[in-house]
Design a protein around this motif. Structure first.
Motif, short mmCIF file in Angstrom:
data_model
loop_
_atom_site.label_atom_id
_atom_site.label_comp_id
_atom_site.label_asym_id
_atom_site.label_seq_id
_atom_site.Cartn_x
_atom_site.Cartn_y
_atom_site.Cartn_z
N UNK A 238 0.88 -1.17 0.00
CA UNK A 238 0.00 0.00 0.00
C UNK A 238 0.91 1.22 0.00
N UNK A 239 0.68 2.12 -0.94
CA UNK A 239 1.64 3.20 -1.12
C UNK A 239 2.97 2.61 -1.56
N UNK A 240 4.04 3.01 -0.88
CA UNK A 240 5.36 2.46 -1.19
C UNK A 240 5.79 1.40 -0.18
N UNK A 241 4.91 1.00 0.73
CA UNK A 241 5.28 0.09 1.81
C UNK A 241 4.82 -1.33 1.51
N UNK A 242 5.80 -2.24 1.40
CA UNK A 242 5.50 -3.65 1.24
C UNK A 242 5.32 -4.31 2.61
N UNK A 243 4.88 -5.55 2.61
CA UNK A 243 4.40 -6.17 3.85
C UNK A 243 5.46 -6.30 4.93
N UNK A 244 6.73 -6.32 4.56
CA UNK A 244 7.77 -6.40 5.58
C UNK A 244 8.10 -5.09 6.24
N UNK A 245 7.49 -3.99 5.81
CA UNK A 245 7.80 -2.67 6.35
C UNK A 245 7.39 -2.58 7.82
N UNK B 3 3.74 -2.34 9.34
CA UNK B 3 2.82 -3.46 9.42
C UNK B 3 3.14 -4.42 10.57
N UNK B 4 4.16 -4.13 11.39
CA UNK B 4 4.51 -5.04 12.47
C UNK B 4 3.35 -5.30 13.42
N UNK B 5 2.59 -4.30 13.87
CA UNK B 5 1.47 -4.61 14.78
C UNK B 5 0.43 -5.53 14.14
N UNK B 6 0.17 -5.33 12.86
CA UNK B 6 -0.81 -6.19 12.17
C UNK B 6 -0.28 -7.61 12.05
N UNK B 7 0.97 -7.74 11.64
CA UNK B 7 1.53 -9.09 11.50
C UNK B 7 1.64 -9.78 12.85
N UNK C 155 13.68 -10.22 3.61
CA UNK C 155 14.79 -9.28 3.85
C UNK C 155 14.65 -8.57 5.19
N UNK C 156 13.43 -8.22 5.58
CA UNK C 156 13.23 -7.49 6.82
C UNK C 156 13.19 -8.40 8.04
N UNK C 157 13.20 -9.69 7.83
CA UNK C 157 13.11 -10.62 8.94
C UNK C 157 11.70 -10.87 9.42
N UNK C 158 10.69 -10.27 8.76
CA UNK C 158 9.31 -10.45 9.21
C UNK C 158 8.88 -11.91 9.15
N UNK C 159 9.35 -12.62 8.15
CA UNK C 159 8.98 -14.03 8.03
C UNK C 159 9.46 -14.82 9.24
N UNK C 160 10.62 -14.46 9.78
CA UNK C 160 11.15 -15.13 10.97
C UNK C 160 10.50 -14.63 12.25
N UNK C 161 10.16 -13.34 12.29
CA UNK C 161 9.55 -12.79 13.51
C UNK C 161 8.13 -13.29 13.72
N UNK C 162 7.47 -13.66 12.64
CA UNK C 162 6.07 -14.07 12.73
C UNK C 162 5.90 -15.47 12.13
N UNK C 163 6.50 -16.46 12.78
CA UNK C 163 6.56 -17.80 12.17
C UNK C 163 5.22 -18.52 12.14
#
Length: 309
Positions: free
Chosen positions: A124-131, A134-138, A183-191
């Motif tokens: 959304x805008x220039x922000x992809x899901x790892x930004x 979106x941490x609170x949502x993820x 790249x942002x580590x979101x996949x690992x933070x939200x396993x």
């Protein structure tokens, strides 16, 4: 449940949603009717369809309007699911990029509408899901162990002349979202989120070797981390066979692949041709692998579906 398929990438622009879109200035809506949908399900041996209606972030000029639109769209699909138990499920849309409103809709979708999962647009805008936005949502989706279908939109900056977005940009959008999560580590933070990448993961499976090699060489992201991440996503087959399925099988194997059609965004002849191509290519696999792709992997992600047939 019998041996029919589970379609995890399925759209239903119900009359109430089409009216909402017209009220908000949409220049077109996808053609849809329930009788034609029943025919598509029957012709393609589909027992259950998970309905997702990804909603472009740029359609709205305020968080209040976005929240009302997503709520109304989700309620319309929930009515379809309730009217035909065991045949449809709901992947609820969220008002991106408005994280507080999206969190409210997560609670309503799961706790009131009993959604099976959610659909998130890739950016959304220039922000992809790892930004970080979106941490609170993820984090909340991770707490709920949610299934998340990642669906593309037109790239930031919009289309360019001579390149229809649905032919290239959509695939790159999904690829960008997946790389962002890695790249942002979101996949690992939200396993505990089960991410399903639309359209076979875009270009990601085809480019997996490049992403792993250059990620390590240029960006200090270990190739092993990239390869592990590839095996943690799920991938739907909508508009992927026959050309994309070999790359997908080479990159991740049948245990991460899910059947999908993209009906009604894809017209009926395209859905049928894709189904025939999948049949031909899956014929080379053993019966357990074919069953996994067509239904069993989806039933593991959506256990409610086992109980409603």
């Amino acid at each position: 449940m019998n041996a029919g398929r589970v379609d995890v990438h399925h759209h239903a622009i119900l009359p109430a949603i089409a009216q909402l879109m017209r009220e908000h200035g949409a220049t077109f809506t996808l053609p849809w009717s329930l009788p034609q949908t029943w025919q598509v399900l029957a012709d393609n041996r589909i027992d259950v369809a998970l309905v997702s209606n990804p909603i472009p972030a740029g359609l709205f000029d305020s968080v209040e309007v976005a929240a009302r639109f997503n709520r109304a769209a989700n309620e319309a699909v929930a009515e379809l699911v309730a009217a035909h138990p065991g045949r449809f499920g709901l992947l609820a849309a969220l008002p991106m990029p408005y994280v507080d409103a999206a969190l409210d809709e997560v609670a309503y979708a799961f706790d009131t509408l009993r959604a099976d999962g959610v659909v998130l647009i890739a950016h959304a805008g220039d922000s992809y899901l790892g930004a970080p936005i979106y941490d609170p949502l993820l984090a909340e989706l991770n707490r709920r162990r949610a299934v998340v279908l990642v669906h593309p939109m037109t790239l930031p900056g919009g289309p360019v002349d001579g390149v229809p977005p649905v032919l290239a940009d959509f695939l790159l959008d999904t690829t960008r979202a997946a790389i962002s999560l890695i790249w942002t580590g979101a996949l690992d933070r939200y396993p505990d989120i089960s991410f399903v990448l639309a359209h076979g993961g875009g270009f990601l499976p085809y480019a997996a070797s490049r992403v792993a090699a250059l990620g390590e060489a240029f960006y200090d992201v270990p190739a092993a981390q990239v390869r592990s991440a590839l095996g943690r996503f799920h991938y739907d087959l909508a508009l992927t066979a026959p050309s994309g399925l070999p790359s997908l099988l080479a990159a991740v194997g049948p245990d991460r692949i899910l059947y999908g059609t993209d009906w009604s965004a894809a017209p009926e002849p395209v859905v049928a041709a894709g189904g025939r191509a999948i049949d031909r290519q899956l014929a080379a696999l053993d019966p357990a692998a074919r069953a996994a792709i067509e239904r069993d992997n989806a039933l593991r992600l959506f256990p409610r579906l086992r109980l409603t047939r």
